[in-house]
Scaffold this active site. Structure first.
Site, PDB file in Angstrom:
ATOM      1  CB  CYS A 262      15.268 -39.536  -4.165  1.00 49.77           C
ATOM      2  SG  CYS A 262      16.805 -39.644  -3.203  1.00 49.77           S
TER       3      CYS A 262
ATOM      4  NE  ARG B 130       8.626 -39.343  -2.533  1.00 49.96           N
ATOM      5  CZ  ARG B 130       7.796 -38.976  -3.508  1.00 49.96           C
ATOM      6  NH1 ARG B 130       8.076 -37.940  -4.276  1.00 49.96           N
ATOM      7  NH2 ARG B 130       6.675 -39.647  -3.712  1.00 49.96           N
TER       8      ARG B 130
ATOM      9  CB  THR C   8      18.246 -42.531   0.742  1.00 50.68           C
ATOM     10  OG1 THR C   8      17.648 -41.317   0.301  1.00 50.68           O
ATOM     11  CG2 THR C   8      19.662 -42.577   0.205  1.00 50.68           C
TER      12      THR C   8
END
Length: 228
Positions: free
Chosen positions: A185, A85, A87
């Site tokens: 994340c 996802r 970062t």
């Protein structure tokens, strides 16, 4: 930005290009270089690469990124093609890109990711930071000064035709407030920490050399078993 090949140190595999960049490498430039090297490896050309570097502040989106988790797009946002996802990357965070051809190694992506986790955890232990992996949570975890679990490293990979891209990032001394622009994340229940926040002063070159010293164990963990 200056590139240095790690020829001053005993590299565990001379067939791999071991590169260290000082200064900050723009994320989009690094991504383009990774893509070019990946394409070459897929074509059976070029050399495998392990590249240690830092980026200017940037948010990166993996293939599972949820727009609701981009809380404050205060920095450039780049779609990467890796798994995972959102970062954050930025100064004080050491990133290691690992571009290897798993056709010449164990063809097991899960084993590859676990081997990277082990590589980071062992290196952190050399600085007296006790870190661990959590099966249901992506990344490398430790306990902050309050005793709460907090993320100290991120892992994200892309594998195409058995050639790996991306890798992992470890927080040495980044501005932790920069993580506030995303849900790192996708995990909102836990915080983010760094070696500096834990009272450990570690220079980038010191981290690189410690990581390199542990690289042989990582490569052994992803090698083809002798009896196969």
């Amino acid at each position: 930005m200056t590139d240095a090949h790690l020829s001053d140190f005993a590299t565990p595999d001379a067939g791999i290009e071991w590169r260290r960049s000082t200064g900050q490498v723009p994320y989009r430039d690094a991504l383009a270089q990774q893509q070019a090297r990946s394409d070459a490896l897929i074509a059976g050309e070029g050399q495998e690469l392990v590249w240690m570097l830092e980026h200017p502040p940037v948010y990166t989106a993996g293939t599972s990124a949820d727009g609701s988790e981009l809380v404050d797009a205060r920095f450039d946002v780049v779609e990467t093609g890796r798994g995972g996802r959102y970062t954050y990357h930025g100064p004080g965070q050491r990133v290691t890109y690992v571009l290897l051809d798993l056709k010449n190694r164990a063809r097991d992506v899960r084993q590859f990711v676990h081997a990277m986790e082990g590589w980071v955890i062992a290196t952190l232990a050399d600085f007296d930071v006790q870190a661990f992996a959590v099966p249901e949570r992506v990344g490398i975890w430790t306990h902050d000064l309050t005793g709460a679990e907090a993320k100290i490293g991120a892992i994200g990979v892309r594998v195409r035709r058995w050639v790996t891209m991306h890798g992992f990032a470890v927080n040495l001394s980044p501005d932790l407030s920069h993580f506030g622009g995303i849900v790192p994340c996708g995990i909102a229940e836990y915080g983010v920490t760094s070696m500096a926040a834990l009272g450990k002063t570690v220079a980038p070159d010191e981290w690189d050399e410690a990581l390199l010293a542990r690289a042989g164990n990582f490569l052994e963990a992803i090698s083809i078993p002798e009896n196969s």
